[in-house]
Design an enzyme around this catalytic site. Structure first.
Site, PDB file in Angstrom:
ATOM      1  N   LYS A 177       7.882   0.063   6.063  1.00  0.00           N
ATOM      2  CA  LYS A 177       8.399   0.978   4.893  1.00  0.00           C
ATOM      3  C   LYS A 177       7.240   1.279   3.923  1.00  0.00           C
ATOM      4  CE  LYS A 177       9.479   0.722   0.599  1.00  0.00           C
ATOM      5  NZ  LYS A 177       8.947   2.006   0.088  1.00  0.00           N
ATOM      6  N   GLY A 221       1.409  -4.991  -2.934  1.00  0.00           N
ATOM      7  CA  GLY A 221       1.972  -3.873  -4.038  1.00  0.00           C
ATOM      8  C   GLY A 221       1.845  -4.667  -5.377  1.00  0.00           C
ATOM      9  N   SER A 222       2.666  -4.583  -6.192  1.00  0.00           N
ATOM     10  CA  SER A 222       2.885  -5.504  -7.502  1.00  0.00           C
ATOM     11  C   SER A 222       3.259  -6.766  -7.635  1.00  0.00           C
ATOM     12  CB  SER A 222       3.627  -4.341  -8.663  1.00  0.00           C
ATOM     13  OG  SER A 222       4.957  -4.615  -8.213  1.00  0.00           O
ATOM     14  N   GLY A 270       6.246  -8.507  -5.605  1.00  0.00           N
ATOM     15  CA  GLY A 270       5.900  -9.652  -4.771  1.00  0.00           C
ATOM     16  C   GLY A 270       6.491 -10.759  -4.866  1.00  0.00           C
ATOM     17  N   GLU A 319      -0.005  -9.774  -0.912  1.00  0.00           N
ATOM     18  CA  GLU A 319      -1.448  -9.233  -1.570  1.00  0.00           C
ATOM     19  C   GLU A 319      -1.010  -8.374  -2.923  1.00  0.00           C
ATOM     20  OE1 GLU A 319      -4.272 -10.185  -1.217  1.00  0.00           O
ATOM     21  OE2 GLU A 319      -4.037 -11.260   0.868  1.00  0.00           O
ATOM     22  N   CYS A 370      -7.207  -2.653  -5.447  1.00  0.00           N
ATOM     23  CA  CYS A 370      -6.861  -4.196  -6.120  1.00  0.00           C
ATOM     24  C   CYS A 370      -8.293  -4.768  -6.109  1.00  0.00           C
ATOM     25  CB  CYS A 370      -5.796  -4.754  -5.223  1.00  0.00           C
ATOM     26  SG  CYS A 370      -5.747  -4.541  -3.418  1.00  0.00           S
ATOM     27  N   GLN A 376       1.345   6.553 -13.520  1.00  0.00           N
ATOM     28  CA  GLN A 376       0.005   5.691 -13.492  1.00  0.00           C
ATOM     29  C   GLN A 376      -0.657   6.309 -14.507  1.00  0.00           C
ATOM     30  OE1 GLN A 376      -0.492   2.911 -11.532  1.00  0.00           O
ATOM     31  NE2 GLN A 376      -2.333   2.772 -12.952  1.00  0.00           N
ATOM     32  N   GLU A 429      -3.792  -6.172 -15.267  1.00  0.00           N
ATOM     33  CA  GLU A 429      -4.112  -5.423 -14.298  1.00  0.00           C
ATOM     34  C   GLU A 429      -3.949  -3.886 -14.901  1.00  0.00           C
ATOM     35  OE1 GLU A 429      -2.647  -5.013 -10.260  1.00  0.00           O
ATOM     36  OE2 GLU A 429      -4.740  -4.914  -9.760  1.00  0.00           O
TER      37      GLU A 429
HETATM   38  P1  ADP Z   1       3.221  -0.267  -7.038  1.00  0.00           P
HETATM   39  O1  ADP Z   1       2.863  -0.390  -8.347  1.00  0.00           O
HETATM   40  O2  ADP Z   1       1.889  -0.231  -6.325  1.00  0.00           O
HETATM   41  O3  ADP Z   1       3.970   1.124  -6.655  1.00  0.00           O
HETATM   42  P2  ADP Z   1       5.328  -1.817  -6.114  1.00  0.00           P
HETATM   43  O4  ADP Z   1       5.307  -3.284  -5.830  1.00  0.00           O
HETATM   44  O5  ADP Z   1       6.474  -1.086  -6.984  1.00  0.00           O
HETATM   45  O6  ADP Z   1       3.861  -1.469  -6.510  1.00  0.00           O
HETATM   46  O7  ADP Z   1       5.249  -1.029  -4.612  1.00  0.00           O
HETATM   47  C1  ADP Z   1       4.782  -1.474  -3.738  1.00  0.00           C
HETATM   48  C2  ADP Z   1       5.718  -1.418  -2.373  1.00  0.00           C
HETATM   49  O8  ADP Z   1       7.032  -2.259  -2.673  1.00  0.00           O
HETATM   50  C3  ADP Z   1       6.214   0.351  -2.252  1.00  0.00           C
HETATM   51  O9  ADP Z   1       6.198   0.308  -0.876  1.00  0.00           O
HETATM   52  C4  ADP Z   1       7.801   0.125  -2.918  1.00  0.00           C
HETATM   53  O10 ADP Z   1       8.327   0.975  -2.660  1.00  0.00           O
HETATM   54  C5  ADP Z   1       8.099  -1.193  -2.509  1.00  0.00           C
HETATM   55  N1  ADP Z   1       9.147  -1.932  -3.334  1.00  0.00           N
HETATM   56  C6  ADP Z   1       9.167  -1.523  -4.785  1.00  0.00           C
HETATM   57  N2  ADP Z   1      10.606  -2.373  -5.261  1.00  0.00           N
HETATM   58  C7  ADP Z   1      11.106  -3.108  -4.184  1.00  0.00           C
HETATM   59  C8  ADP Z   1      11.980  -4.080  -3.703  1.00  0.00           C
HETATM   60  N3  ADP Z   1      12.952  -4.162  -4.928  1.00  0.00           N
HETATM   61  N4  ADP Z   1      12.202  -4.460  -2.491  1.00  0.00           N
HETATM   62  C9  ADP Z   1      11.262  -4.511  -1.640  1.00  0.00           C
HETATM   63  N5  ADP Z   1      10.143  -3.478  -1.662  1.00  0.00           N
HETATM   64  C10 ADP Z   1      10.072  -3.018  -3.020  1.00  0.00           C
END
Ligand code: ADP
Length: 477
Positions: free
Chosen positions: A171, A224-225, A229, A246, A280, A327, A379
């Site tokens: 995904k 991701g965030s 995470g 990460e 990052c 952003q 961050e």
């Molecule tokens: P960013 O601020 O970089 O968008 P996110 O953590 O929101 O950070 O997104 C990183 C990835 O995690 C994206 O592919 C996002 O769609 C996915 N994501 C966001 N929310 C969820 C969730 N509840 N469960 C699984 N994946 C998610």
């Protein structure tokens, strides 16, 4: 034409689509992409599960050929794919092509690793018994990626997953589906059997969540965030699955009195502002000792004046736009917060107008910042950095390590003693001496410690730790 999801070897349109918008020119629609539902995600997981027994036993030459073919096509199409990447993400064309080349190199590296799978044979502690230690694939791997490296991060997760015999549900981030779609298309045409790699583009809260909730995903690798995470971690504990995270960084870059000023400024500008600060591994805390402080700040201002911020695809652009409006708002909110906290905005921070409507921001440099301010602790993920003045090396090291994060850490110095000490004592997964905190090789481990990362390292041979599980077999002779 809507680009579709790949489920069980079939391209599936689904009932909804979403648009991929160019942040350098919001009138430019890069493409339309099918939005997967939770049901699609479950179908993809079932397909990956069904494909696992055969793929996990596939020959190493088959895997090698597919990964090698993929590497060759990515490298042959680097200009076109790099342009697509820059168009959807907003990093400069040079950065987009560079990232695409890196993705090709990663597939090439793991094509080679297929041919080097090895184990150990040992004598048992008991007589007449042999012991074999081998690595086996983990099963169905869920891959969830962010928007800031649209092709490299998918590559460094998909390539080892397939190399070691796992099947995949992937995904990508909704903001940048184009590069992900392109590599899945390449892998599919390179001959992957159906169900081995499934693409489900869509919302994190729907598709990502369906992956987290599935007992049939045996490992999840996430970038991701920090907030998401944590969700990945909690759901993975619930299902007793392997996970690798990460997340954020607040990477320090220390500049000592004895630094070569030109080297320090070049590394700091690159660390803080290239790729629009959206890495990052970017450095947002420039920790500078007293003796060089004023000269460093003056030279940074001069260097920043000359930066060309414009459409990512234009020749000569050095810094592209911020990825999207939300952003951009986060970046400008933090610039306001820094001022309220009493840091001095020494340079930049204004919104810029260019020929096309886009999210253009002049990189911002704060001075007189302290390490306690929010701009030094949280961050920002944009082209915003602060200079923190310190007395000497010892204080610089203490400030550098005083952060909840621990991804990358840099120092500019000509002192072997301080460089050596810093390499040993920086609380980070990666340390850079006289180099930017960002910009890493594809064949060596990547990852951090503390709040930045969880689990084993990504990339290079260390990737095997995550994508395999170890078996110990005993045989009576
Ligand atoms: P960013 O601020 O970089 O968008 P996110 O953590 O929101 O950070 O997104 C990183 C990835 O995690 C994206 O592919 C996002 O769609 C996915 N994501 C966001 N929310 C969820 C969730 N509840 N469960 C699984 N994946 C998610």
């Amino acid at each position: 034409m809507v680009q579709k999801n790949l489920i069980d070897g079939e391209w599936i349109a689904g009932s909804e689509a979403f648009r991929n918008i160019n942040p350098s020119n919001t009138n430019d629609v890069v493409g339309e992409y099918a939005r997967a539902s939770a049901e699609d995600a479950r179908a993809a997981i079932a397909a990956a599960k069904a494909a696992f027994p055969a793929w996990s036993r596939s020959g190493i030459l088959e895997r090698h050929a597919i990964l090698r073919k993929t590497a060759d096509e990515i490298l042959a199409r680097k200009d076109e794919l790099g342009k697509l990447l820059s168009r959807e993400e907003g990093k400069t064309l040079a950065e987009g092509i560079g990232e695409t080349v890196r993705a090709g190199q990663i597939f090439d590296f793991f094509a080679g690793e297929c041919l080097r799978l090895a184990g150990e044979v040992l004598p048992s502690a008991r007589p007449n018994i042999g012991v074999e230690i081998t690595r086996e694939p983990v099963g169905v791997v869920g891959i969830i990626t962010p928007w800031n490296f649209p092709i490299a991060i998918p590559a460094w997760k998909i390539a080892p997953a397939l190399c070691y015999g796992n099947t995949v549900v992937f995904k990508p981030a909704e903001l940048v589906p184009g590069s992900s779609w392109a590599i899945v298309d390449i892998l599919h045409r390179a001959g992957l059997p159906k169900g081995v790699l499934n693409l489900v583009m869509g919302k994190g809260s729907v598709v990502g969540q369906a992956m987290l909730d599935s007992p049939d995903i045996h490992a999840i690798t996430f970038t991701g965030s920090t907030g998401t995470g944590k969700r990945v971690a909690l759901a993975s504990v619930e299902h007793n699955r392997k996970y690798q995270l990460e997340m954020g960084g607040k990477n320090p870059f220390v500049v000592l009195d004895d630094a070569d000023l030109a080297v320090a400024v070049e590394a700091a500008v690159n660390s803080a502002f290239f790729s629009t600060g959206q890495r990052c591994t970017a450095s947002s805390r420039l920790i500078v000792t007293e003796g060089i402080h004023d000269r460093f700040v003056a030279a940074m201002g001069e260097r920043m004046k000359g930066l060309v911020i414009d459409d990512a695809l234009k020749a000569g652009t050095q810094i592209g736009p911020v990825v999207d409006e939300s952003q951009l708002n986060q970046d400008t909110d933090y610039i306001a917060i820094g001022r309220q906290e009493g840091a001095k905005l020494a340079f930049g921070g204004e919104l810029l107008k260019r020929d096309t409507p886009g999210f253009y921001l002049q990189p911002a440099l704060f001075t007189e910042a302290t390490n306690a301010m929010r701009i030094s602790r949280e961050e920002i993920f944009g082209p915003v950095a602060s200079v923190i003045r310190v007395k000497d090396y010892d204080e610089a090291l203490t400030v550098a390590n005083d952060t909840p994060f621990g991804l990358s850490s840099g120092i500019a110095t000509t002192s072997l003693k301080h460089a050596t000490h810093f390499k040993r004592n920086a609380e980070a997964g990666m340390v850079m001496v006289n180099l930017p905190t960002a910009g890493v090789d594809f064949h060596v481990p990547f990852g951090g410690r503390k709040g930045s990362s969880h689990g084993s390292r990504e990339q290079g041979r260390y990737a095997a730790e995550f994508y395999t599980t170890v078996k110990t077999a005993y045989t009576l002779a």
